[in-house]
Design an enzyme around this catalytic site. Structure first.
Site, PDB file in Angstrom:
ATOM      1  N   HIS A 204       5.100  32.337  40.319  1.00  0.00           N
ATOM      2  CA  HIS A 204       5.258  33.926  39.109  1.00  0.00           C
ATOM      3  C   HIS A 204       4.554  34.795  38.559  1.00  0.00           C
ATOM      4  CE1 HIS A 204       6.854  30.262  36.535  1.00  0.00           C
ATOM      5  NE2 HIS A 204       5.961  29.319  36.631  1.00  0.00           N
ATOM      6  N   ASP A 271       1.215  26.598  39.159  1.00  0.00           N
ATOM      7  CA  ASP A 271       2.225  25.694  38.615  1.00  0.00           C
ATOM      8  C   ASP A 271       3.812  26.781  39.262  1.00  0.00           C
ATOM      9  OD1 ASP A 271       1.735  27.850  36.710  1.00  0.00           O
ATOM     10  OD2 ASP A 271       3.883  27.087  35.459  1.00  0.00           O
ATOM     11  N   GLU A 272       4.550  25.130  39.489  1.00  0.00           N
ATOM     12  CA  GLU A 272       6.039  26.215  40.197  1.00  0.00           C
ATOM     13  C   GLU A 272       5.864  27.133  41.572  1.00  0.00           C
ATOM     14  OE1 GLU A 272       8.771  24.976  36.062  1.00  0.00           O
ATOM     15  OE2 GLU A 272       7.616  26.753  36.132  1.00  0.00           O
ATOM     16  N   CYS A 273       5.312  27.128  42.374  1.00  0.00           N
ATOM     17  CA  CYS A 273       4.565  28.149  43.283  1.00  0.00           C
ATOM     18  C   CYS A 273       5.925  27.687  44.106  1.00  0.00           C
ATOM     19  CB  CYS A 273       3.263  27.700  43.783  1.00  0.00           C
ATOM     20  SG  CYS A 273       3.789  29.192  45.087  1.00  0.00           S
TER      21      CYS A 273
END
Length: 493
Positions: A204, A271-273
């Protein structure tokens, strides 16, 4: 004028209603009694009789919460800007109240869509009115960087705006100066709200990479294209590289962030890497070998630990999303479990405190019904008011010896589908009122009883100018056409 019915939200621990009422005005005697440690740092006792109002507290925070309850004892008209010039009836009552959890949070995403300072301050007022005490301030994303960092001005000059959103051709941007941040922090503190800033790493981070391309992986296909702030939603594939210089960059960022936010916690995301670029990057693989690491998950954990240690050296504790459980946790890190509540159980099993913020209960960017025209994220099942109210912060079946690690919860307002303050009102309220009761009040709640109180409470929100979702569905002007695009990837945010 009759005193209003007792309809306090969140519901107090104990309420005993008398038979009379007091005309409350500037001449009423208010007796403050301090030194009540049994009420805890947030609790209070509020008594209204013919003689006046008595507050019993152990701290200024307890007094502030008692004052919010007193406001809710007044008729809604007293909350209007012209309501302070007269006396209002309040019922005789004895209230003893203290919260169930110490972390009663709301997460505000100002990165996907920017929320001006005036609207952040107004949101803090509404949080305080409902005894929520933590604002998780999500300041950086693929779609925008919203906080001024003086050492790296391009973060806002370049990263603070995008050329369009989902092909609409309209630039979108905005950021908070450091003076803005100080004002917001002080405003929150006056309302006994702590702000937890989030600087999301190592995923992100497209906006930061657009501003400073050297932060990105240099030997992957995306590096051969012009770097820009992402104009889509979902999970971007571009992530930070793992060079020492990039770690140092974020340490410098965190120096300024910690100077601006004096609270106990800082969130580093995690998160969400996606690991695609690291797997494709010869340099990232070389770096992994240099560090003696086996997996890309280990590489992320190493990166997080470098920045976490720097933040911890400044006296702060860390917060991260539950993906950080895929690697070794930095000591003392609090884990926010959003992909269900299994992450909370696992974090507690490892000896870490945890928050529960599962998508299907407290993600208030989600729609509130399946009805046509219902605003909100279209890619997930709706979260109705009743669903939000039925949320239980302690995971079902959690071993009793681990329950103490659940320090509270956060409701989240991701802003992909919340473009402005009016839609923000609609998505947040009255679901946040329901949520406030799940983290303040005792378990064993009944929705029908809550809804009766809420109907009266909505009159207060009307007086405060909140454009909430009506209980029977949106007003015609609140309806939105269904988005014709879903986020890229499988993001629940």
């Amino acid at each position: 004028m009759d005193a209003p019915e007792i309809s306090i939200i969140p519901k107090p621990f104990h309420v005993q209603v008398g038979t009379g009422q007091l005309m409350f005005g500037s001449d009423v005697v208010v007796d403050l009694q301090e030194g009540r440690p049994e009420l805890g740092p947030d609790g209070y006792r509020l008594t209204v009789t013919d003689e006046g109002v008595t507050f019993q507290i152990s701290s200024p925070t307890g007094l502030f919460h008692a004052e919010q309850t007193l406001k809710q004892l007044l008729p809604p008209g007293a909350l209007r800007s012209n309501g302070g010039d007269q006396s209002w009836p309040i019922p005789h009552v004895d209230i003893i109240d203290l919260p169930r959890f110490r972390w009663r949070g709301a997460m505000l995403d100002v990165a996907r869509h920017f929320l001006p300072k005036r609207d952040v301050l107004r949101f803090l007022d509404l949080m305080a009115f409902h005894k929520l005490n933590v604002l998780h301030f999500h300041l950086t994303e693929d779609q925008g960087w919203r906080i001024e960092i003086k050492r790296y001005p391009k973060l806002t000059e370049v990263g603070g705006w995008r050329r369009e959103t989902l092909g609409d051709g309209k630039p979108h941007g905005g950021f908070y100066t450091q003076d803005d941040i100080r004002e917001i922090v002080d405003y929150a503190a006056e309302r006994h709200i702590t702000i937890v800033p989030e600087i999301d790493i190592p995923g992100h981070s497209t906006a930061a990479i657009a501003a400073y391309p050297e932060l990105g992986n240099q030997d992957v296909p995306s590096a051969r294209q012009p770097r820009e702030v992402w104009t889509r939603f979902g999970i971007a594939k571009s992530v930070l590289n793992v060079e020492d210089a990039t770690v140092e960059f974020y340490k410098n960022v965190m120096d300024e962030v910690c100077d601006l936010f004096p609270g106990e916690f800082v969130c580093l995301g995690g998160d969400e890497c996606p690991k695609d670029e690291w797997r494709a990057s010869a340099r990232a693989q070389e770096r992994k070998a240099e560090l003696g690491l086996k997996t890309e998950e280990d590489l992320q954990a190493w990166f997080m630990h470098q920045v976490s240690e720097h933040v911890a050296d400044k006296g702060r504790k860390l917060l991260g999303w539950d993906e950080i459980l895929e690697g070794e946790l930095f000591p003392g890190t609090v884990v926010s479990s959003w992909r269900g509540t299994d992450g909370a159980v696992e974090a507690a099993r490892r000896g870490h405190d945890t928050l529960t913020s599962p998508t299907n209960w407290v993600y208030f960017d989600y729609r509130q019904s399946d009805a046509e025209g219902e605003p909100g994220a279209p890619f997930a099942a709706p979260t109705s008011l009743e669903q939000a109210y039925s949320f239980e912060p302690v995971p079902e079946g959690m071993p009793e010896e681990l329950v103490g690690h659940v320090i509270g919860s956060e409701a989240t307002l991701w802003s992909e589908y919340i473009p402005d303050a009016r839609v923000h009102d609609y998505q947040a309220w009255p679901r946040l009122a329901a949520f406030s009761e799940t983290v303040w009040s005792a378990p064993g709640r009944e929705f029908a009883e809550f809804r009766t109180r809420l109907e009266k409470h909505l009159e207060r929100l009307d007086a405060l100018g909140v454009e909430y979702r009506p209980l029977d569905g949106p007003h015609p002007w609140q309806k939105q056409p269904a988005p014709d695009r879903k986020p890229d990837g499988d993001a629940a945010e």
